[in-house]
Every structure is written in structure tokens, then in C-alpha cells.
Design a protein around this motif. Sequence first.
Motif, PDB file in Angstrom:
ATOM      1  N   CYS A 296       0.875  -1.177   0.000  1.00 14.09           N
ATOM      2  CA  CYS A 296       0.000   0.000   0.000  1.00 14.09           C
ATOM      3  C   CYS A 296       0.911   1.226   0.000  1.00 14.09           C
ATOM      4  O   CYS A 296       1.680   1.434   0.947  1.00 14.09           O
ATOM      5  CB  CYS A 296      -0.923   0.015   1.212  1.00 14.09           C
ATOM      6  N   PHE A 297       0.850   2.026  -1.071  1.00 19.18           N
ATOM      7  CA  PHE A 297       1.694   3.221  -1.209  1.00 19.18           C
ATOM      8  C   PHE A 297       0.775   4.438  -1.170  1.00 19.18           C
ATOM      9  O   PHE A 297      -0.150   4.561  -1.984  1.00 19.18           O
ATOM     10  CB  PHE A 297       2.460   3.185  -2.530  1.00 19.18           C
ATOM     11  N   SER A 298       1.025   5.320  -0.189  1.00 19.34           N
ATOM     12  CA  SER A 298       0.195   6.518  -0.031  1.00 19.34           C
ATOM     13  C   SER A 298       1.040   7.762  -0.259  1.00 19.34           C
ATOM     14  O   SER A 298       2.215   7.803   0.124  1.00 19.34           O
ATOM     15  CB  SER A 298      -0.434   6.560   1.356  1.00 19.34           C
ATOM     16  N   ILE A 299       0.421   8.756  -0.894  1.00 13.82           N
ATOM     17  CA  ILE A 299       1.080  10.031  -1.198  1.00 13.82           C
ATOM     18  C   ILE A 299       0.210  11.133  -0.630  1.00 13.82           C
ATOM     19  O   ILE A 299      -1.000  11.171  -0.877  1.00 13.82           O
ATOM     20  CB  ILE A 299       1.263  10.239  -2.717  1.00 13.82           C
ATOM     21  N   ASP A 300       0.836  12.013   0.155  1.00 11.66           N
ATOM     22  CA  ASP A 300       0.138  13.165   0.723  1.00 11.66           C
ATOM     23  C   ASP A 300       0.906  14.421   0.322  1.00 11.66           C
ATOM     24  O   ASP A 300       1.985  14.702   0.862  1.00 11.66           O
ATOM     25  CB  ASP A 300       0.061  13.048   2.242  1.00 11.66           C
ATOM     26  N   LEU A 301       0.360  15.172  -0.668  1.00  8.36           N
ATOM     27  CA  LEU A 301       0.957  16.446  -1.088  1.00  8.36           C
ATOM     28  C   LEU A 301       0.431  17.512  -0.141  1.00  8.36           C
ATOM     29  O   LEU A 301      -0.737  17.935  -0.230  1.00  8.36           O
ATOM     30  CB  LEU A 301       0.576  16.752  -2.539  1.00  8.36           C
ATOM     31  N   ARG A 302       1.288  17.945   0.768  1.00  3.44           N
ATOM     32  CA  ARG A 302       0.794  18.734   1.890  1.00  3.44           C
ATOM     33  C   ARG A 302       0.658  20.214   1.576  1.00  3.44           C
ATOM     34  O   ARG A 302      -0.413  20.790   1.724  1.00  3.44           O
ATOM     35  CB  ARG A 302       1.734  18.531   3.089  1.00  3.44           C
ATOM     36  N   SER A 303       1.736  20.878   1.140  1.00  4.75           N
ATOM     37  CA  SER A 303       1.674  22.336   1.017  1.00  4.75           C
ATOM     38  C   SER A 303       2.602  22.819  -0.078  1.00  4.75           C
ATOM     39  O   SER A 303       3.541  22.123  -0.482  1.00  4.75           O
ATOM     40  CB  SER A 303       2.038  23.007   2.347  1.00  4.75           C
ATOM     41  N   ILE A 304       2.295  24.047  -0.547  1.00  6.50           N
ATOM     42  CA  ILE A 304       3.122  24.790  -1.515  1.00  6.50           C
ATOM     43  C   ILE A 304       3.549  26.081  -0.840  1.00  6.50           C
ATOM     44  O   ILE A 304       2.736  26.776  -0.215  1.00  6.50           O
ATOM     45  CB  ILE A 304       2.321  25.100  -2.801  1.00  6.50           C
ATOM     46  N   ARG A 305       4.834  26.424  -0.983  1.00  2.94           N
ATOM     47  CA  ARG A 305       5.327  27.659  -0.382  1.00  2.94           C
ATOM     48  C   ARG A 305       6.474  28.199  -1.244  1.00  2.94           C
ATOM     49  O   ARG A 305       6.963  27.517  -2.146  1.00  2.94           O
ATOM     50  CB  ARG A 305       5.825  27.403   1.038  1.00  2.94           C
ATOM     51  N   GLY A 306       6.884  29.439  -0.925  1.00  3.48           N
ATOM     52  CA  GLY A 306       8.020  30.051  -1.634  1.00  3.48           C
ATOM     53  C   GLY A 306       7.747  30.288  -3.114  1.00  3.48           C
ATOM     54  O   GLY A 306       8.633  30.072  -3.945  1.00  3.48           O
ATOM     55  N   LEU A 307       6.539  30.722  -3.448  1.00  2.00           N
ATOM     56  CA  LEU A 307       6.203  30.947  -4.850  1.00  2.00           C
ATOM     57  C   LEU A 307       7.001  32.131  -5.390  1.00  2.00           C
ATOM     58  O   LEU A 307       7.046  33.205  -4.772  1.00  2.00           O
ATOM     59  CB  LEU A 307       4.696  31.198  -4.994  1.00  2.00           C
ATOM     60  N   GLU A 308       7.615  31.937  -6.538  1.00  2.00           N
ATOM     61  CA  GLU A 308       8.422  32.994  -7.166  1.00  2.00           C
ATOM     62  C   GLU A 308       7.900  33.288  -8.572  1.00  2.00           C
ATOM     63  O   GLU A 308       8.634  33.373  -9.544  1.00  2.00           O
ATOM     64  CB  GLU A 308       9.890  32.567  -7.209  1.00  2.00           C
ATOM     65  N   VAL A 309       6.591  33.412  -8.676  1.00  2.00           N
ATOM     66  CA  VAL A 309       5.932  33.800  -9.935  1.00  2.00           C
ATOM     67  C   VAL A 309       5.345  35.185  -9.727  1.00  2.00           C
ATOM     68  O   VAL A 309       4.894  35.528  -8.624  1.00  2.00           O
ATOM     69  CB  VAL A 309       4.841  32.771 -10.315  1.00  2.00           C
ATOM     70  N   GLY A 310       5.336  35.975 -10.790  1.00  2.00           N
ATOM     71  CA  GLY A 310       4.942  37.377 -10.654  1.00  2.00           C
ATOM     72  C   GLY A 310       3.463  37.607 -10.479  1.00  2.00           C
ATOM     73  O   GLY A 310       3.048  38.777 -10.428  1.00  2.00           O
ATOM     74  N   PHE A 311       2.631  36.603 -10.389  1.00  4.06           N
ATOM     75  CA  PHE A 311       1.185  36.801 -10.268  1.00  4.06           C
ATOM     76  C   PHE A 311       0.631  35.696  -9.380  1.00  4.06           C
ATOM     77  O   PHE A 311       1.213  34.605  -9.302  1.00  4.06           O
ATOM     78  CB  PHE A 311       0.509  36.779 -11.647  1.00  4.06           C
ATOM     79  N   PRO A 312      -0.504  35.936  -8.690  1.00  9.14           N
ATOM     80  CA  PRO A 312      -1.155  34.875  -7.915  1.00  9.14           C
ATOM     81  C   PRO A 312      -1.678  33.781  -8.839  1.00  9.14           C
ATOM     82  O   PRO A 312      -2.107  34.057  -9.963  1.00  9.14           O
ATOM     83  CB  PRO A 312      -2.296  35.591  -7.185  1.00  9.14           C
ATOM     84  N   ILE A 313      -1.633  32.546  -8.345  1.00 16.54           N
ATOM     85  CA  ILE A 313      -2.059  31.427  -9.176  1.00 16.54           C
ATOM     86  C   ILE A 313      -3.119  30.625  -8.431  1.00 16.54           C
ATOM     87  O   ILE A 313      -3.176  30.627  -7.193  1.00 16.54           O
ATOM     88  CB  ILE A 313      -0.868  30.506  -9.536  1.00 16.54           C
ATOM     89  N   ASN A 314      -3.999  30.014  -9.235  1.00 16.80           N
ATOM     90  CA  ASN A 314      -4.948  29.032  -8.708  1.00 16.80           C
ATOM     91  C   ASN A 314      -4.307  27.661  -8.903  1.00 16.80           C
ATOM     92  O   ASN A 314      -4.294  27.119 -10.006  1.00 16.80           O
ATOM     93  CB  ASN A 314      -6.285  29.133  -9.439  1.00 16.80           C
ATOM     94  N   CYS A 315      -3.776  27.125  -7.831  1.00 18.88           N
ATOM     95  CA  CYS A 315      -2.868  25.969  -7.915  1.00 18.88           C
ATOM     96  C   CYS A 315      -3.641  24.664  -7.842  1.00 18.88           C
ATOM     97  O   CYS A 315      -4.513  24.485  -6.985  1.00 18.88           O
ATOM     98  CB  CYS A 315      -1.835  26.047  -6.784  1.00 18.88           C
ATOM     99  N   ILE A 316      -3.323  23.750  -8.766  1.00 14.05           N
ATOM    100  CA  ILE A 316      -3.693  22.346  -8.656  1.00 14.05           C
ATOM    101  C   ILE A 316      -2.451  21.537  -8.990  1.00 14.05           C
ATOM    102  O   ILE A 316      -1.612  21.961  -9.789  1.00 14.05           O
ATOM    103  CB  ILE A 316      -4.873  21.954  -9.583  1.00 14.05           C
TER     104      ILE A 316
END
Length: 828
Positions: A296-316
Motif C-alpha cells: 500500500c503506497f500513499s502520497i500526501d501532497l501537503r503544502s506549496i510555499r516560496g512561490l516565485e511567480v509574478g502573479f497569484p495562481i490558482n494551484c492544482i
Amino acid sequence: LLSGLDAKRIVPVLNEEEGYHQIGPAEYCRDYFVLSVTIAFATQLEQLVPSTMKLPEQQPEFFFYYSLLGNDVTNEPFTDLINPDFEPERASVRIRSTADVLQVYLCAQSKLQIHLCCGDQSLGSTEIPLFGLLKKGNAEIDQHPVAIEGAFVLVPPNRAKQKLPQLPLDMAPTVGVSVILQRETLNAQPLIPLNAPTEPKQPQEKVLSPISGKTEGLQQRSQNVPSQADHSSSTEDEATESEVESLKFEKGTKLKKKADNGPIAASQPNPVGASSSSEPLSAQKIVIPAASHHFCFSIDLRSIRGLEVGFPINCILRYSYPFFGSAAPIMTSPPVEVRKNMEVFLPQSYCAFDFATIPHQLQDTFFRLPLLVELWHKDKTAKDLLLGVARLQLSNVLALEKTRFLGGNGEQCWRQTCNETVSVTAAQGSGNRIAELSYAITLEDYGLVKMQEVVVSDSSQCVGAGQQRHVPHTQPRCAPENHPEPRETLEYKAALELEMWKEMQEDIFENQLKKKEMAHMQALAEEWKKRDREREALVKKKVAEYTVLEEQLQKTLKDLDKRERQLFSAESELQRVKKELQAEHERNLQELQDSVRRAREECAHQVELERSKIKQLDEDKLRLQQQLYEAENKQKILEKEFQQYKEQQSSKPEIQLQSEINLLTLEKVELERKLESATKSKLHYKQQWTRALKELARLKQREQENAMAHLKKQQQELEHMRLRYLAAEEKELGKTDRQELEDIRNELNRLKQQEEERKQLQDVRENYASRVDSLHSRKLNEDMDGYLSRLIEERDTLLRTGVYNHEDHIVSELDRQIREAIAKRNIT
């Protein structure tokens, strides 16, 4: 409902017809639960057998016992406590209640006691808290089973009375227990459903229900085959429901026998909702190699930080890993807004994959293929934009430490967890870092797969929220579109007739078995009564023997107590004598040290006094020698004047000479009187000097006698102490005392030698004085020549001794007398 219930009055009521225990009011509590207890393993059980316990003469059998809702449960007996070898067994009971009422009941019945028994004697027990299974207001049981599992320490009975020491954790006897509570609609097995076990250590199932053997067998099979019946069918009669389950089991068995070889399947168990009541006949079958493990292999993508893009993004985030059994992409939802210098936690980012594969192939794939996670910007007005890609090295989890846990069936499983943060690199351009992704991956190994063929039906293609069931994309989907009602088919009617015939045959067989059982039970009862009488007689005999042994033991204990008191008193007396001897030894040692110190001080004082007296006598001697030297000088001057006078008189006439002779005679008489007075004075000083020397010799002799007497006394005391104390420290002290006494003896010998030298000098002086006196007495009687020869002989004798020289007073006096004698002889 809960406000009107008393927790102490909630008791499970057995419903024999339906095969469950009712907990709570029947009109309100209508949900079905399954409570399972699994005893998986045990270690260090030999610590529970005391040395005083006598085991049966034959090979003893040990087993675990516990009570589950009033049902006594024991596992298969085993004989080896050091290496207990028994198959894990699971006991299950059906419960009809609600989650809230069940939570109140478990809190009231807070502990499950498990005993290790040998015959009717409990060797040790442990308590498992049950109040942690369900928490108030928590709907966790609606999503997945809840469990309490771990290794619990067995404690021997009456530990406080026996005063047993506390064992370390690594030596403590433990038993591995897993307690699982689940809704009956949930699948308790995390593995792919299996129809036949292949592992010898697979937990055996015990369904604790007093219904007939047919219902028990059906419920046991329902644990191995995932239930697909709708809850709406619970209103039908029990026989119809059992027939449907039996039909499904037989159909699955037939399909398994006709299976072809195929690739490994990978799927994750999904809570089964409302679905069809049977599997299609054309379901696919997948063969699993014997060496495959269930992972059983589980993946938990917890958080995104340190964004270095010039505009806000709607992240998926989106990723796909076909090795897990599905090429369909996995995405987080809904999109979250991420801005610069902020950390955003991702919703619904957890996904678990259940699959079967060979461990070597898993390691090779993880090392070779990283997991690519894509970062997308979802725009409502424009096309989705791919911003960057993060590379997750799945092989990192393989290098971490494995932790052991118990699976749903009580088997030992292994888990590895990795928490990391990786950089998200830009998808276009120079590949610079544009964000950081925090994630957690977990790999669980449930051991070898328990079956070699898996039936994949259409129901396995459904996808739940956050969970997915998928098969390899290489498998064709064979899902028949049109099926008649199951109850209208010929197969169902034939199966129904077969089941009815089976039930009739089972009833006939059961009646025959009951008759045989009654006959066997009667024979066993008679044999039991006979052996019970023999056992009772043997027990009475043993009790009498034990009474005699107890009296002997009491007598022996009294004797031992008396001897112990005597030994204690003798030991106390010995300690007292030892202390007294030690104190006496210390006191004598202190007295000896004080006496040695006082003797040393007295000797030093006496030596100082003698030295001061000798110094005073030397000063008196020097003063007398100076006076004697002055008198001799005056005498020499007078002699010179007399010589001059005689020479002058020799040139005058005789008359003048006669008158001068008369005058000189008078002067001679005066001078003789003065010479006599000087001689008396000299004799007086000589007597005083001799008396002083004798007094000094007497004082030295007395001091030597006192020192010798004191030395003999000290030697006697040291000899007494040496004979009394022969320890090593006294030997060292004796050496020190002997060295001090040797120093004192050397000092006394040196003083004695000085005294002897002074006596010799005094004898020489006295001898010389006597000789001078004899010379004065004989010079009147002897002639001048003999007198002169004797003076010369004495002077030469003194010079030949080497002690005197010409500058000494005695030799100078002899020279003067020789010159006078020569002068007188010349005059005459």
C-alpha cells in the motif's frame, strides 16, 4: 436517547435467531457492527512460570483465554513457552447497536482481560483498554474500521503479594493483540479479496455466535468474500439472504477454477456502497505470482510555499504513475490560491494505492522512475497553464527505517514513511526554482498475497473521494450490458434446489451426530466419574503428605530462625570486640607516637644544654690560657731584665756585687714568694679545671645512662608492640621508629666519642701537670745536667706523638725551661 440511558444498565442481549448481540434499545439501535479480537504472537512467556510452580508430569499445554461479550474464547493450545508457535486466531461477534450507544457501552466496559492459562490456572494477564475505540462525536468508524493494536505486557497474578521484581521491557512477557471494530458493510480486509488462504500463518476466524453451523460457516465465508449485498435486502428473510451469499461464493469458486494467467492487478479497497447483489459471470481473472507482496503506497501532497511567480495562481497538482495500476492522472481539488511569501495547504491531496508486486521489481522501478508532480495554474477564462514540475524520488522511502504494526487480520506488517520538501522547477525557460513542495509518502508491506487469482468485476472500476480502485490499463473491460434478474435464471433455481437438498442432508447428518454425541458423552461421563474418584483419593493423600511436610518445614523454619538470632548476636559481639581492639590499637599507637616525640624533644633539649655548657667551658679555657700567656710574657721580661742585671753586676766590684747580691736575694725571695703564689694559683685553676672536666664527664655519663635506659625502655615497648601487632602498617611504623632510634644511638655514640676525646686530653694535661710538678720537685735534688736531659727528652717525646707542635703552650714551656737550664749551667 443517550440522556435516558444508564451506562451500567446497558448489557448485550443475545439474539440467537438473527445471530447477533443487541446493545441498547432494539427500536433505536439498528446498525450492525463487527467486533474482532486477534491474538497474533507472544514472547518471553517463560518469565510467567514461577520456580515454585509444579507443571503437569505430561507435556503441559498453554493457551490464551478471554471473554468477549459473555462468550469464553480460547486459542489453540501450544506447549513451548520459550518459542510459542501458534496460529493467529481472530474471534468476531456481530453487534446491533448505534455508534453513540456502543461508545457509552465500551466506556463502561473499559477493559478486555486476556489470560495465559495452563489448565485451570492463570499464569498472567493483561488488560486492553476499549474506551479508545470509539470517541464521542467522532464519525471515523463510518469511513474505515477503528482498531487498537500493539504488544501488551503480561503481569503474573498477585505480583504485590509475591513481591516479584519489575522486569525490564526487553525481558517482559508480551502478547500481540489487535482489536478491530467496523461496520458490517465495511470490508475489513485491506488486501485484494481472496477466496483461499495459502499462508499457514493466516489468522483463523472464529465467529462467536450460537446459531447453527450453517449460519456460522456462511458468516466465516463472508469475512473472506467482500459483501456486495445492499442494506435494503435486510428486510428479506434470513434463508434467502444465506442462499444468495452461498450462490455468490460458489460462483466465485467456479470462476477461480476457470481463470487464465494474466498480469498483476493493483487496486485499493473501497468502502462498498449500494451495488448489484452478485458478480457477472464474465468477470476477468488475474493471476498473481507466488512471490508477490501486497503493498500500500500513499502520497500526501501537503503544502506549496516560496512561490516565485509574478502573479497569484490558482494551484492544482497533477501526477500519474502507471506502475501503481492506473494511468489515469490524480489531481488535487478544488484549486487554491497561492501568492508570494505564503504557504498554502492543499485540499484532498491524499491518495493511496494498493497493489501486488515483487519487492525486487518495486525497488527497481522506484530507483529508475521518479514521480513527476505537475504544478498547474487553473484559469476560468483561459486555458490551464503548466508552471513547473517537481521530481519526487520514491526510492528515498526504501532507505528509511521500518516500523512494525499489526494488520487487520493480526499479521505483522512493515511501514516506511518519508517526509521531504522538493523544489518545483519551471517547465519553460532555464529551469529555475519557482516554488517548494512539501509531501509525505508511506510504503506499507502487508506480506505475501494470500491468493494467486483475483476476480476483477465492473464494480472495481468505481472511484471514491480521495480513493481509487483501478486495474492495469492493459486489461480489457468485459462488462455484460444486459443481465436478467438473478432470481429468474435457471442457474439460480438449480442452486436453490441444491441448497435445499443440502440443508435436508445436513439436518439428517446432524441428528446422527447428536445420537453419537449422546452415547459418547455418557461414556465420557462414566469415565470422568471414575477418574474423579481416583483423583480425589490421590488429592487426599497428597494433602496429608503436604501437611506432614508443612509441619517439618515449620520446625525447620523455627530452627533456622533460632540459628539466625544466635548468628546475629555472635556477629554483634564480634563487631564489638573488633571495635574495642581497633580502639585499643589506635590508643596504643598514639601513646607510642607521643612517647617517641617526647623522648626526641628531651634528647634535643639535653644536647642543647650540653652544647651550651661545653661552649661556656671553652670560653673559660680560652680566658685562662690568655692569663697564663700574659704571666709567661711578664716572666720572660723579668728574666731578660735579670739577665741584663747580672751582666751589669759582673762588671762592678765585688762589694757592690755583694750588696747587689743581697738585694737580689731579697728580690729572689720576693720572686719565689710570687712564684709560689702563682704556682698555687695555677694549681687552684688546675684543680678547678679538673673538677669541671670530672663534672662534665659525670654529667655525660649520667646522660648516657639515662639515654640508654630510655632507649632500652623504648626497645622493650617496640618489641612488645611488634609481637602484638604484625600488620603491614605496623611494620612500616617499626621501620620508622628503628630509624629514629638509630639516629639517637648515633648521636649518643658521637657524644660518647667526644667525651672520650676530652677525657684523653684531660689525662694528658694531668699527666703533664704531674710531670711538671715532679720536675720542679726534682730539680732541687738533681744536678743541672740530668734535669736538662730530662727536659729535652720530654719535649722530644711530646713532639713525636704528633699531637703537639712547637707552638703549643706545653712545648713552649719546656723550651723555656731548657734555655734557662742551659743559661744557669753556663753561669755556673
